[in-house]
Write an enzyme that holds these catalytic residues in place. Structure first.
Site, short mmCIF file in Angstrom:
data_model
loop_
_atom_site.label_atom_id
_atom_site.label_comp_id
_atom_site.label_asym_id
_atom_site.label_seq_id
_atom_site.Cartn_x
_atom_site.Cartn_y
_atom_site.Cartn_z
N ASP A 46 128.89 48.56 -37.96
CA ASP A 46 129.12 47.33 -37.21
C ASP A 46 130.61 47.10 -36.92
O ASP A 46 131.48 47.74 -37.52
CB ASP A 46 128.60 46.13 -38.01
CG ASP A 46 127.08 46.02 -37.93
OD1 ASP A 46 126.48 46.69 -37.08
OD2 ASP A 46 126.52 45.24 -38.72
N LYS A 67 129.20 44.71 -31.91
CA LYS A 67 129.56 44.00 -30.67
C LYS A 67 131.06 43.97 -30.56
O LYS A 67 131.75 43.51 -31.47
CB LYS A 67 129.04 42.56 -30.72
CG LYS A 67 127.57 42.48 -30.59
CD LYS A 67 127.13 41.02 -30.43
CE LYS A 67 125.64 40.93 -30.51
NZ LYS A 67 125.14 40.62 -31.84
N MET A 179 130.98 31.97 -39.38
CA MET A 179 130.65 31.87 -37.96
C MET A 179 130.70 30.42 -37.46
O MET A 179 129.86 29.99 -36.67
CB MET A 179 129.25 32.46 -37.70
CG MET A 179 129.17 33.93 -38.05
SD MET A 179 127.50 34.60 -38.01
CE MET A 179 126.83 34.05 -39.56
#
Ligand SMILES: C[S@@+](CC[C@H](N)C(=O)[O-])C[C@H]1O[C@@H](n2cnc3c(N)ncnc32)[C@H](O)[C@@H]1O
Length: 265
Positions: A46, A67, A179
């Protein structure tokens, strides 16, 4: 045994090992995770994984599935399918930031792989939720200051702030939010509602990495600090009296750093 199977490092097929890469500093990974990387045929990793860790995967194909701005990003379904497809003949390692079971979808990927007959295992990692504050000398619990801590997501599946933040704001617990940067104004207003304007708060961006940044403030001043210091993702928000522990120790920590190699290892 077919040709592909003979080429696997482990000799075994149908295996997925989900492993934690730690918070960013490449030394903050477990020995067990390093051993799993050494045995991997393919590593699916990741964006939050430090690329230096990939050097442990000496015989593996490396596939980035995270991402990154401006790059193609895999959807979760595609990652699941890739795990199963590769896992039929190869020893697959899934390398995830922090601990794969803390907001990491590690459990989902293991369940999916198991449904398709893969053997699955998990190697815990050092989660950013505790290691990033600790690396900045903020303990998540401390006698007399905090008896518990909550680790909450700032962005749920529905892209909303978790309702748990409002509950946590009512408690005396240390509140750690992952987050959560895009929801900072909402977080601040929930704590203000509880008359916690003076409660200390720290925001640590890229914790344990070379480009680490930190902002320390109170609930009423944090938004200004974020703006001045340009703090952004990936970051951890820590709210509670424990943040003051860092300031109390600051001069002792600085002196230690200057006189010893250990903290810069
Ligand atoms: C999808 S969650 C994964 C958490 C991970 N499984 C863990 O245990 O650390 C990603 C979020 O974790 C936090 N995070 C992870 N690594 C970080 C770091 N080195 N510094 C600051 N925040 C970090 C950020 O809030 C980031 O948006």
């Amino acid at each position: 045994m077919n040709k592909n199977q003979q080429h696997t490092n482990s000799g075994a097929t149908g295996k997925l090992t989900v492993i934690g890469a730690g918070p960013g500093d490449p030394d903050l990974i477990t020995l067990k995770a390093v051993k799993a990387l050494q045995l991997a045929d393919v590593v699916l990793y990741d964006a939050l994984v430090n690329p230096e860790l990939l050097n442990h995967a000496v015989n593996a194909e490396l596939v980035f599935v995270g991402k990154r701005k401006g790059c193609y990003s895999y959807q979760q379904e595609q990652i699941n399918e890739l795990i199963v497809e590769r896992g039929k003949t190869q020893n697959v390692v899934r390398l995830k930031g922090g601990d794969p079971f803390i907001f990491g979808r590690g459990a989902e990927e293991m369940e999916y792989a198991a449904q398709f007959g893969l053997q699955v295992a998990m190697v815990p990692g050092i989660s950013s939720s505790v290691a990033v504050p600790a690396s900045q000398n903020i303990p998540v619990t401390k006698r007399g200051a905090s008896e518990s801590f909550w680790v909450i997501t700032g962005t749920t599946k529905e892209h909303k702030l978790s309702n748990d933040v409002a509950l946590a704001a009512k408690s005396n617990a240390t509140v750690v939010i992952l987050m959560g940067m895009s929801k900072l104004p909402a977080i601040v207003s929930l704590f203000k509602k509880e008359n916690k304007q003076k409660t200390p708060i720290a925001i640590i961006q890229n914790g344990t990495r070379e480009n680490e940044k930190i902002g320390i403030a109170t609930i009423e001043t944090i938004e200004k600090v974020v703006e001045n210091k340009q703090l952004t993702n990936p970051a951890i928000i820590i709210i509670g009296e424990v943040v003051n522990h860092r300031s109390a120790l600051q001069s002792a920590i600085e002196t230690y750093k200057q006189s010893d190699q250990v903290t810069t290892l």
